[in-house]
Enzyme design. Structure first.
Site, PDB file in Angstrom:
ATOM      1  N   ASP A   1      -6.871   4.458  -4.795  1.00  0.00           N
ATOM      2  CA  ASP A   1      -7.570   4.308  -3.510  1.00  0.00           C
ATOM      3  C   ASP A   1      -8.203   5.688  -3.282  1.00  0.00           C
ATOM      4  O   ASP A   1      -8.393   6.445  -4.250  1.00  0.00           O
ATOM      5  CB  ASP A   1      -6.571   3.933  -2.398  1.00  0.00           C
ATOM      6  CG  ASP A   1      -7.251   3.480  -1.104  1.00  0.00           C
ATOM      7  OD1 ASP A   1      -7.690   2.328  -1.035  1.00  0.00           O
ATOM      8  OD2 ASP A   1      -7.368   4.285  -0.153  1.00  0.00           O
TER       9      ASP A   1
ATOM     10  N   LYS B   1       0.856  -1.188   0.000  1.00  0.00           N
ATOM     11  CA  LYS B   1       0.000   0.000   0.000  1.00  0.00           C
ATOM     12  C   LYS B   1       0.886   1.228   0.000  1.00  0.00           C
ATOM     13  O   LYS B   1       1.994   1.186   0.516  1.00  0.00           O
ATOM     14  CB  LYS B   1      -0.865   0.026   1.267  1.00  0.00           C
ATOM     15  CG  LYS B   1      -2.019   0.991   1.183  1.00  0.00           C
ATOM     16  CD  LYS B   1      -3.204   0.367   0.480  1.00  0.00           C
ATOM     17  CE  LYS B   1      -4.307   1.339   0.207  1.00  0.00           C
ATOM     18  NZ  LYS B   1      -5.520   0.637  -0.257  1.00  0.00           N
TER      19      LYS B   1
ATOM     20  N   GLY C   1     -20.472   7.432   2.194  1.00  0.00           N
ATOM     21  CA  GLY C   1     -19.603   7.831   1.093  1.00  0.00           C
ATOM     22  C   GLY C   1     -20.395   8.126  -0.172  1.00  0.00           C
ATOM     23  O   GLY C   1     -21.589   7.818  -0.268  1.00  0.00           O
ATOM     24  N   PHE C   2     -19.712   8.765  -1.125  1.00  0.00           N
ATOM     25  CA  PHE C   2     -20.334   8.996  -2.438  1.00  0.00           C
ATOM     26  C   PHE C   2     -19.266   8.938  -3.534  1.00  0.00           C
ATOM     27  O   PHE C   2     -19.467   9.406  -4.637  1.00  0.00           O
ATOM     28  CB  PHE C   2     -21.068  10.349  -2.452  1.00  0.00           C
ATOM     29  CG  PHE C   2     -20.157  11.550  -2.291  1.00  0.00           C
ATOM     30  CD1 PHE C   2     -19.721  11.939  -1.045  1.00  0.00           C
ATOM     31  CD2 PHE C   2     -19.729  12.273  -3.398  1.00  0.00           C
ATOM     32  CE1 PHE C   2     -18.871  13.035  -0.893  1.00  0.00           C
ATOM     33  CE2 PHE C   2     -18.883  13.369  -3.257  1.00  0.00           C
ATOM     34  CZ  PHE C   2     -18.451  13.749  -1.996  1.00  0.00           C
ATOM     35  N   GLY C   3     -18.114   8.347  -3.189  1.00  0.00           N
ATOM     36  CA  GLY C   3     -16.996   8.257  -4.140  1.00  0.00           C
ATOM     37  C   GLY C   3     -17.101   7.045  -5.045  1.00  0.00           C
ATOM     38  O   GLY C   3     -18.183   6.489  -5.239  1.00  0.00           O
ATOM     39  N   ASN C   4     -15.966   6.640  -5.590  1.00  0.00           N
ATOM     40  CA  ASN C   4     -15.944   5.553  -6.573  1.00  0.00           C
ATOM     41  C   ASN C   4     -16.551   4.250  -6.034  1.00  0.00           C
ATOM     42  O   ASN C   4     -17.321   3.571  -6.725  1.00  0.00           O
ATOM     43  CB  ASN C   4     -14.496   5.323  -7.034  1.00  0.00           C
ATOM     44  CG  ASN C   4     -14.319   4.010  -7.756  1.00  0.00           C
ATOM     45  OD1 ASN C   4     -13.910   3.008  -7.158  1.00  0.00           O
ATOM     46  ND2 ASN C   4     -14.684   3.986  -9.018  1.00  0.00           N
ATOM     47  N   VAL C   5     -16.213   3.901  -4.810  1.00  0.00           N
ATOM     48  CA  VAL C   5     -16.684   2.638  -4.242  1.00  0.00           C
ATOM     49  C   VAL C   5     -18.192   2.702  -3.991  1.00  0.00           C
ATOM     50  O   VAL C   5     -18.938   1.768  -4.317  1.00  0.00           O
ATOM     51  CB  VAL C   5     -15.900   2.309  -2.947  1.00  0.00           C
ATOM     52  CG1 VAL C   5     -16.515   1.134  -2.220  1.00  0.00           C
ATOM     53  CG2 VAL C   5     -14.435   2.049  -3.278  1.00  0.00           C
ATOM     54  N   ALA C   6     -18.654   3.838  -3.430  1.00  0.00           N
ATOM     55  CA  ALA C   6     -20.088   4.023  -3.179  1.00  0.00           C
ATOM     56  C   ALA C   6     -20.860   3.995  -4.504  1.00  0.00           C
ATOM     57  O   ALA C   6     -21.943   3.396  -4.600  1.00  0.00           O
ATOM     58  CB  ALA C   6     -20.325   5.351  -2.464  1.00  0.00           C
ATOM     59  N   TRP C   7     -20.280   4.599  -5.519  1.00  0.00           N
ATOM     60  CA  TRP C   7     -20.917   4.642  -6.851  1.00  0.00           C
ATOM     61  C   TRP C   7     -21.121   3.239  -7.432  1.00  0.00           C
ATOM     62  O   TRP C   7     -22.220   2.879  -7.870  1.00  0.00           O
ATOM     63  CB  TRP C   7     -20.046   5.508  -7.783  1.00  0.00           C
ATOM     64  CG  TRP C   7     -20.342   5.412  -9.240  1.00  0.00           C
ATOM     65  CD1 TRP C   7     -21.364   6.005  -9.907  1.00  0.00           C
ATOM     66  CD2 TRP C   7     -19.591   4.673 -10.221  1.00  0.00           C
ATOM     67  NE1 TRP C   7     -21.298   5.687 -11.240  1.00  0.00           N
ATOM     68  CE2 TRP C   7     -20.225   4.877 -11.454  1.00  0.00           C
ATOM     69  CE3 TRP C   7     -18.443   3.860 -10.163  1.00  0.00           C
ATOM     70  CZ2 TRP C   7     -19.748   4.292 -12.639  1.00  0.00           C
ATOM     71  CZ3 TRP C   7     -17.962   3.288 -11.332  1.00  0.00           C
ATOM     72  CH2 TRP C   7     -18.626   3.509 -12.556  1.00  0.00           C
TER      73      TRP C   7
HETATM   74  O1  2IT Z   1      -7.913  -1.308  -0.945  1.00  0.00           O
HETATM   75  C1  2IT Z   1      -7.816  -1.826  -2.077  1.00  0.00           C
HETATM   76  O2  2IT Z   1      -7.916  -3.046  -2.249  1.00  0.00           O
HETATM   77  C2  2IT Z   1      -7.592  -0.934  -3.221  1.00  0.00           C
HETATM   78  N1  2IT Z   1      -7.503   0.263  -3.031  1.00  0.00           N
HETATM   79  C3  2IT Z   1      -7.411  -1.512  -4.586  1.00  0.00           C
HETATM   80  C4  2IT Z   1      -6.006  -1.986  -4.766  1.00  0.00           C
HETATM   81  C5  2IT Z   1      -5.643  -2.436  -6.155  1.00  0.00           C
HETATM   82  O3  2IT Z   1      -4.448  -2.765  -6.325  1.00  0.00           O
HETATM   83  O4  2IT Z   1      -6.467  -2.477  -7.047  1.00  0.00           O
END
Ligand code: 2IT
Length: 447
Positions: A164, A124, A235-241
């Site tokens: 991320d 990370k 949330g309302f970002g990419n993951v929430a979308w």
């Molecule tokens: O927390 C995660 O798993 C991500 N941000 C995606 C990591 C990735 O390498 O696609």
């Protein structure tokens, strides 16, 4: 393994790092019995070895803002474990990023990536750079400076970062351009790339889609279905979308989303393409506020400064950031008869919250299982890059769905308790541990 001794040692060796200690404690508590039933893991000191990242790179990122002023940020890459594949994991640009944040996320990533069935180790990275209010030129100059240093430590077979929080397609593009300029190589060194230059279909949707596929597994295990269920997400970002898209497609009734400024309640449902697409638009402004949603749609009400978890629902999903749902929030959800809680953000719930939910017998999924669809699809992007081809959306989606089903199966296999309750936290941690631990034993005393 001596659980209490290891927890204490971790605290002593990592002072001032509460997130890392929290993540480690949760894993150790749930794998302890399994490890003690298999003496080889102690013999090879696998748990002790997993508690130390293989490498931490910490560097300075200097850049010039639009006023001509020099800015200095901190950059990080934590390469936690490479036993089953190259380091893989996102880059987070957010003012809360510290070495602690990076270490907890890299640690979680190793277990998560192991669960995906694909050959990826855990890593990370990121920076305390705050994208809020920055111009496109500033973001580009920051990304270029960040990559100028990071490129020394990554590569398609060594470490493959992705996005991320605060890092989306635009930032990946700026960083990829700089990597290419410095190295003269067009290779799969980042995932989440644009479709025209090596990206994979479905990668933007994948974390949310995967989480809903996992949720379907949880429902199915209780002979229940998603249709018509009242859902709330933070949330309302990419993951929430991505989550909202899949919930709408499968006929769930999503009524609330949130931002750092409060939450939006829309009793008519957040399910039309127009509403869901607007989440992306809001996100693109980088102002990090959800309030304008209520100005745009008459059926939506904004509750300033309030947490979304007070909204009665059957399904609650964390899609924002770590520790966003605490013990009190969990109690509120339970009092309002929540049935399923899914962590889609990494470590979205505090330890207290997880304990409350499990005590109440609520079906609870940890982030490393439920949100693994994002990195899994990154793994599929790596495969397509290595083979120099691109799969159709249907092919990628089908593989993603298969992976999420297999993660759910593995959680049940290792997490089902005598009374029938599925402890997904335990199941995910044990299943993720086994593959990495066995690979480490097979490869000798290397790390
Ligand atoms: O927390 C995660 O798993 C991500 N941000 C995606 C990591 C990735 O390498 O696609």
């Amino acid at each position: 393994m001596d659980l209490q001794k290891l927890i204490k040692q971790t605290e002593e060796k990592n002072p001032g790092q509460p997130l890392y200690n929290q993540a480690v404690r949760e894993v150790l508590e749930t794998i302890c019995d399994f490890v003690n039933e298999h003496p080889k893991y102690d013999q090879y000191k696998i748990v002790e070895r997993l508690l130390e990242p293989e490498r931490i790179v910490k560097f300075k990122v200097t850049w010039v803002d639009d006023k001509g002023e020099i800015q200095v940020n901190r950059g990080y890459r934590v390469q936690h474990n490479m036993a089953i594949g190259p380091y893989k994991g996102g880059l987070r640009f957010h003012p809360t990023v510290t070495e602690d944040t990076m270490k907890f996320l890299a640690f979680e990533q190793t277990f998560k990536n192991s669960l995906t069935t694909l050959p990826m180790g855990g890593g990370k990275g990121g920076s305390d750079f705050d994208p809020k209010g920055k111009s496109e030129g500033e973001v580009m100059r920051f990304c270029q400076s960040f990559m100028t240093e990071l490129q020394k430590y990554i590569g398609p077979d060594t470490d493959v970062p992705a996005g991320d929080i605060g890092v989306g397609g635009r930032e990946i593009g700026f960083m990829y351009g700089q990597y290419k300029r410095l190295r003269g190589e067009h290779v799969g060194v980042l995932t989440g790339k644009g479709l025209e230059w090596g990206g994979s279909l479905i990668r933007p949707e994948a974390t949310g889609y995967g989480a809903v596929y996992f949720l379907e597994g949880m429902l199915d295990a209780k002979k229940d279905t998603l249709k018509g269920k009242r859902c709330i997400i933070s949330g309302f970002g990419n993951v929430a979308w991505g989550t909202a898209l899949k919930l709408a497609e499968l006929g769930a009734n999503l009524v609330a989303i949130s931002g750092p400024d409060g939450y939006i309640l829309d009793e008519e449902g957040i399910s039309t393409p127009e509403k869901i697409e607007y989440m992306n638009e809001l996100n693109a402004t980088r102002n990090n506020v959800v309030a304008p949603f209520a100005e745009k749609f008459a059926s939506a009400k904004f509750f300033p400064g309030k947490k979304v978890w007070e909204v009665p629902c059957e399904i609650a999903m964390t899609c924002a950031i770590q520790n966003e749902l605490n013990g009190d929030d969990a109690k509120k959800l339970i009092a309002n008869n929540v049935k399923y809680v899914v962590e889609v953000s990494n470590m979205g719930c505090t330890a207290d919250a997880v304990a409350e939910l499990q005590k109440a017998g609520i079906s609870f999924a940890p982030g490393k299982a439920a949100n693994a669809g994002g990195v899994a699809t990154s793994g599929l992007e790596m495969t397509q890059n290595a083979a120099h081809l691109g799969w159709t959306a249907a092919e990628v989606d089908q593989k993603l769905h298969g992976i999420m089903n297999s993660i759910h199966e593995n959680c049940v296999k290792y997490g089902k308790e005598a009374n029938g309750y599925i402890n997904y936290v335990k199941g995910a941690n044990i299943a993720g541990f086994i593959k990495v631990a066995d690979a480490m034993i097979a490869q000798g005393i290397a790390y």
